[in-house]
Design a protein around this motif. Structure first.
Motif, mmCIF file in Angstrom:
data_model
loop_
_atom_site.group_PDB
_atom_site.id
_atom_site.type_symbol
_atom_site.label_atom_id
_atom_site.label_comp_id
_atom_site.label_asym_id
_atom_site.label_seq_id
_atom_site.Cartn_x
_atom_site.Cartn_y
_atom_site.Cartn_z
ATOM 1 N N ALA A 257 -1.203 3.696 3.037
ATOM 2 C CA ALA A 257 -0.649 4.209 1.788
ATOM 3 C C ALA A 257 -1.528 3.835 0.593
ATOM 4 O O ALA A 257 -1.681 4.621 -0.348
ATOM 5 C CB ALA A 257 0.766 3.688 1.591
ATOM 6 N N LEU A 258 -2.116 2.655 0.630
ATOM 7 C CA LEU A 258 -3.024 2.247 -0.440
ATOM 8 C C LEU A 258 -4.255 3.141 -0.481
ATOM 9 O O LEU A 258 -4.742 3.501 -1.561
ATOM 10 C CB LEU A 258 -3.447 0.785 -0.237
ATOM 11 N N GLU A 259 -4.765 3.518 0.688
ATOM 12 C CA GLU A 259 -5.928 4.415 0.732
ATOM 13 C C GLU A 259 -5.597 5.770 0.110
ATOM 14 O O GLU A 259 -6.436 6.372 -0.565
ATOM 15 C CB GLU A 259 -6.384 4.606 2.178
ATOM 16 N N THR A 260 -4.370 6.226 0.351
ATOM 17 C CA THR A 260 -3.960 7.502 -0.233
ATOM 18 C C THR A 260 -3.810 7.389 -1.741
ATOM 19 O O THR A 260 -4.246 8.272 -2.506
ATOM 20 C CB THR A 260 -2.627 7.965 0.397
ATOM 21 N N ALA A 261 -3.207 6.295 -2.183
ATOM 22 C CA ALA A 261 -2.975 6.105 -3.619
ATOM 23 C C ALA A 261 -4.248 5.742 -4.371
ATOM 24 O O ALA A 261 -4.386 6.068 -5.557
ATOM 25 C CB ALA A 261 -1.914 5.028 -3.831
ATOM 26 N N HIS A 262 -5.163 5.075 -3.704
ATOM 27 C CA HIS A 262 -6.407 4.616 -4.334
ATOM 28 C C HIS A 262 -7.581 5.027 -3.444
ATOM 29 O O HIS A 262 -8.059 4.234 -2.620
ATOM 30 C CB HIS A 262 -6.382 3.101 -4.529
ATOM 31 N N PRO A 263 -8.080 6.258 -3.575
ATOM 32 C CA PRO A 263 -9.142 6.762 -2.694
ATOM 33 C C PRO A 263 -10.398 5.890 -2.662
ATOM 34 O O PRO A 263 -11.158 5.930 -1.681
ATOM 35 C CB PRO A 263 -9.451 8.144 -3.286
#
Length: 358
Positions: A257-263
């Motif tokens: 989810a962090l990767e999605t929120a912070h590319p």
């Protein structure tokens, strides 16, 4: 100048010299400085607790402030451990009459063994027969040892609050075979609050206080049924168990989810990704420990410490807030967990500036 001031100045001078030689990775100079002080009349116990332990404490603080590296911290700890042995086992250290037997061990999963080693050597200097079992001792192995040796007490050391459930199991297992337990270390909280919660027979803030407590007389033998794991009623909601068992899944879900929120995370190196996953794992572990103890402050204190470490490494502490929000989403059906996460996030969020009347 009074003898007390002179002694304090001498101790401060020794700390500074030992710190310099430890940071230079000069084991020989470190040991030579300490043994010279021993020859000049400083007590072995004073050298162990007021010099070596103090230097080791500074090592930890300097690492947290990012002023020394992990490699330097490991090397310094190794030198301090060998210096400790050189002082404690020096032929000039007097051997008082034997007074009883103590088993000294670290909680299962606890790798920071130097505090336990310091206590073991202080107790040995004071005349106790010591069985020092070292780091990461499981409850079954410890109990088997107690059956063979029958000590007067167990001294249990822990620095990480994440190991409190294991500490509780160990305390209960020792007491079940009639052996009292004195605990110490940062894991047991300010003033030993978690020592009392988990039913330890005694708590001490440091090695000298632990040795003094044992010197005052034997700890009372535990009564049958003295403390049980299920004596913590808040655990009946199973939140601790479910969160602890779900840690790998939670870490994976929050990371994705962090990767999605912070590319930008997708461009991290493999080492950076591993560090991020480790940080998330620690967050879940400390959350589980807070659920086990029923104490939100345990989690909040960990977050503030982590924020300080991140800031020292020029990583914005606000990055923790995203992780907490995503973890809360994953645990939305766990009321104690979500309450703890929100309280932790509130401690990381700066208060809005107070507006003054014009």
């Amino acid at each position: 100048m009074s003898p007390t001031v002179t002694s304090a100045a001498r101790t401060g001078e020794l700390r500074a010299r030992v710190w310099e030689s430890v940071m230079a990775f000069d084991e020989a100079a470190t040991i030579a400085t300490l043994l010279r002080a021993l020859d000049e009349g400083m007590s072995a116990e004073g050298l162990l607790l007021d010099v070596i332990a103090a230097v080791q404490g500074r090592v930890g603080r300097e690492w947290a402030a990012n002023r020394i590296t992990v490699a330097q911290e490991h090397a310094a700890t190794a030198i301090n451990d060998r210096a400790l042995a050189a002082v404690a086992l020096h032929p000039s250290v007097p051997t008082p009459p034997p007074r009883g037997r103590i088993t000294v061990a670290c909680v299962d999963g606890e790798w920071h063994a130097l505090p336990a080693r310091l206590l073991a050597e202080v107790l040995r200097i004071r005349g106790w027969r010591i069985d020092y079992l070292g780091a990461q001792v499981t409850a079954p192995h410890l109990v088997a040892h107690l059956h063979r040796t029958g000590p007067d007490a167990v001294a249990l050391s822990g620095s990480l609050a994440t190991r409190l459930p294991a500490a509780h199991a160990t305390i209960t297992a020792c007491q079940a075979v009639g052996t009292p337990v004195i605990v110490g270390g940062a894991a047991f909280g300010p003033g030993g609050r978690y020592a009392r919660l988990l039913g330890a027979d005694a708590w001490a803030p440091d090695a000298r206080a632990a040795a003094d407590a044992l010197d005052r007389g034997p700890l009372p033998r535990p009564r049958p049924g003295h403390q049980a794991i299920d004596d913590l009623p808040h655990l009946k909601d199973q939140e601790y168990t479910l969160v602890a068992r779900s840690r790998p899944r939670l870490v994976r879900a929050v990371f994705e989810a962090l990767e999605t929120a912070h590319p930008a995370l997708r461009d991290y190196t493999e080492a950076q990704r591993e560090h991020t996953a480790e940080d998330l794992s620690h967050i879940v572990e400390f959350l589980a420990a807070a659920l086990y103890t029923g104490d939100e402050d345990l989690f909040g204190g960990f977050l503030l410490w982590t924020a300080g470490v991140l800031e020292a490494r020029r990583v914005p502490a606000a990055s923790l807030l995203s992780a907490l929000a995503l973890l809360e989403r994953e645990l939305q059906d766990f009321p104690r967990a979500t309450t703890t996460l929100r309280a932790g996030a509130a401690r990381l969020t700066p208060a809005p500036p107070t507006r003054t009347a014009e």
